[in-house]
Write an enzyme that holds these catalytic residues in place. Structure first.
Site, PDB file in Angstrom:
ATOM      1  N   HIS A  94       0.839  -1.211   0.000  1.00 47.09           N
ATOM      2  CA  HIS A  94       0.000   0.000   0.000  1.00 47.09           C
ATOM      3  C   HIS A  94       0.870   1.256   0.000  1.00 47.09           C
ATOM      4  O   HIS A  94       0.606   2.206  -0.756  1.00 47.09           O
ATOM      5  CB  HIS A  94      -0.911  -0.002   1.222  1.00 47.09           C
ATOM      6  CG  HIS A  94      -2.164  -0.802   1.052  1.00 47.09           C
ATOM      7  ND1 HIS A  94      -2.167  -2.170   0.966  1.00 47.09           N
ATOM      8  CD2 HIS A  94      -3.462  -0.411   0.939  1.00 47.09           C
ATOM      9  CE1 HIS A  94      -3.418  -2.593   0.810  1.00 47.09           C
ATOM     10  NE2 HIS A  94      -4.215  -1.552   0.788  1.00 47.09           N
ATOM     11  N   LYS A 133      -8.995  -9.116   8.321  1.00 45.18           N
ATOM     12  CA  LYS A 133      -9.546  -9.624   9.572  1.00 45.18           C
ATOM     13  C   LYS A 133      -9.702  -8.481  10.555  1.00 45.18           C
ATOM     14  O   LYS A 133      -9.022  -7.465  10.474  1.00 45.18           O
ATOM     15  CB  LYS A 133      -8.656 -10.716  10.176  1.00 45.18           C
ATOM     16  CG  LYS A 133      -7.431 -10.192  10.895  1.00 45.18           C
ATOM     17  CD  LYS A 133      -6.714 -11.277  11.682  1.00 45.18           C
ATOM     18  CE  LYS A 133      -5.539 -10.682  12.453  1.00 45.18           C
ATOM     19  NZ  LYS A 133      -4.765 -11.660  13.207  1.00 45.18           N
TER      20      LYS A 133
END
Length: 502
Positions: free
Chosen positions: A350, A416
């Site tokens: 990212h 998650k």
């Protein structure tokens, strides 16, 4: 008496790290099974079922329980009369055992340790150095505790110094309520009380390797102050309603372990370290007779759970057809089976993508109307498309989310645990959605991945961007296009239900 050699230690540590990568401790399986049987929230119960099925699969297939095969935590108790035949330091010896354990061809374990925490954060490539602690004790043997601690639960470690009149249980319960689900509950809380800052955290970590006996303790009742504290924290934390994977439910912790030590009259240090659903540790003793041997659990020790393979209660989602209408139709708590193209990307990927966009460069992947999976997989072996590939904690990506969604057209993220407010705002702003896979079910999840190829940033190792082809990958909708989060509504609902029963 025969000498305890470097080779004994190295081989034993390497074998121990392999052993715990695919075998849960037996008491953990028993505690998780009992919690699964008690669970009332279907979403949480399904998550625990996946964790238990994954555990059994790993025990049979000898593949890692979790893609985060952890930093190697090694505690060595050296008997002062032990006949040692060593030339290197214990750190060097333990590192060699770690190196050999993580690099085994038949079951390679993910290297997660970076050697420069301040700058380049270059991966050591072999998961060394290990996190070693050494203690001199009475006796003529060497006792070793080997554990593999994942980053998601380790990152939730907390320390405080209370006033001497402070309430340990209050602080622990209040702190756990702020941790979210990034530590992959249900798991175990290790708590240290007393000593000083370094002593109390060491005790909290050591407590995590103690046998799980909470259900036995509840049956017979506490007999001292420490047991009373354990029961109080266990009951109060479970009353928070956080539940498995933060979905809401009656079980958030399986056990609470407490170790204490005398402390300064002006102080009450408290350390808290959670262990996740991938709890992994083993103990062995060396006496000069050779390397340690380990007895695997019997397959019969695992519960016989059959998952809904056909997905009769799950909706199928085509990742190659993510139009606005489809994404807007997803509702928090809904279970899905994903098929199609799924890209991977974690923190490093990212950051690199944003750096490229800042320079006006074209990204190596087209994420428009696509989905990205926050994962750092284990290397494949044999005919596997990919090794165990469970999700990583998604809040670490929150600071990148708005820019990625705005500039790439990405529509779906999979990870998650909960998203922070920055992440939720970005998801709502860009009409995207966030899904969760079960942390602690990495091998099971990997079976839905039919093909995997690196497509960008291969120098980042396990943080490279892969293009995956998935078929019926099980996930749950966590955040919809309006920013509504199951990690807020689920625990709130179950906290209320539990309180109404009290």
């Amino acid at each position: 008496m025969a000498a305890i050699t470097e080779e004994h230690l190295i081989e034993s540590i390497a074998d121990a790290l392999q052993f715990i990568s695919y075998y849960h401790p037996g008491d953990f399986v028993q505690a998780m099974t009992a919690a699964w049987e008690r669970e009332e929230n279907k979403g949480a119960k399904d998550a625990m079922a996946q964790i238990l099925v994954n555990s059994r699969m790993c025990a049979i297939g000898h593949r890692p329980i979790c893609q985060d095969t952890g930093a190697a935590n090694i505690h060595i108790k050296v008997g002062v009369e032990a006949p040692l035949k060593l030339k290197r330091s214990l750190q060097e010896i333990a590192d060699e055992g770690t190196r050999q354990g993580y690099a085994r061809d038949t079951n390679p374990l993910r290297a997660s340790v970076v050697v420069d925490p301040f700058g380049s954060r270059k991966n050591s490539g072999d998961n060394t150095p290990c996190m070693l602690t050494v203690e001199m004790v009475a006796g003529d043997s060497v006792e070793v505790e080997v554990a593999a601690k994942g980053g998601g639960s380790e990152n939730k470690s907390k320390f405080t110094t209370l006033n001497p009149s402070g309430n340990v249980a209050d602080w622990v319960v209040e702190t756990v309520e702020t941790l979210g689900a990034g530590w992959c509950p249900p798991g175990v809380l290790g708590i240290g009380v007393g000593g000083n800052a370094d002593k109390v955290m060491a005790m909290a970590k050591q407590a995590l390797s103690e046998p799980l006996d909470m259900q036995e303790l509840l049956r017979r009742g506490p007999s001292n102050n420490v047991e009373e504290l354990r029961v109080e924290i266990y009951e109060r934390v479970n009353a928070l309603g956080i539940g498995a994977q933060g979905l809401g439910g009656v079980t958030t912790v399986l056990d609470v372990k407490v170790k204490s030590w005398p402390t300064h009259a002006a102080s009450l240090p408290v350390g808290l370290i959670p262990n996740c659903a991938a709890t992994r540790h083993v103990h062995f003793t060396l006496d000069g007779s050779g390397p340690a041997t380990f007895t695997p659990p019997a397959v019969e020790d695992y519960p016989d759970i059959v998952l809904d393979a056909a997905g009769a209660q799950s909706r199928k989602l085509d990742l190659d057809d993510l139009n606005d209408e489809v994404v807007a139709s997803l509702t928090p708590g809904e279970t899905l089976l994903l098929s199609g193209t799924l890209y991977t990307g974690r923190d490093a990927a990212h950051k690199r993508m944003i750096d490229m966009m800042d320079r006006g460069e074209e990204l190596p992947v087209d994420l428009n109307r696509k989905a990205i999976y926050y994962v750092g997989p284990v290397d494949a072996v044999g005919d596997e498309a990919i090794g165990p590939a469970g999700p990583t904690t998604s809040t670490r990506m929150d600071k990148f989310t708005d820019r990625i969604l705005a500039d790439t057209g990405l529509k779906v993220m999979v990870g998650k645990a909960e998203r922070g407010q920055i992440g939720l705002d970005a998801i709502a702003k860009h009409d995207a959605a966030y899904l969760i896979a079960v942390g602690g079910a990495a091998y099971l999840v990997s079976k839905a991945i039919k093909d995997a190829k690196p497509v960008a940033f291969e120098d980042l190792g396990m943080e490279a961007i892969y293009e995956l082809q998935v078929q019926d990958m099980p996930v749950t909708v966590a955040v919809d296009t309006q920013g509504n989060s199951i990690h807020r509504s689920g625990p709130a609902e179950w906290k209320k239900k539990i309180a109404e029963r009290a």
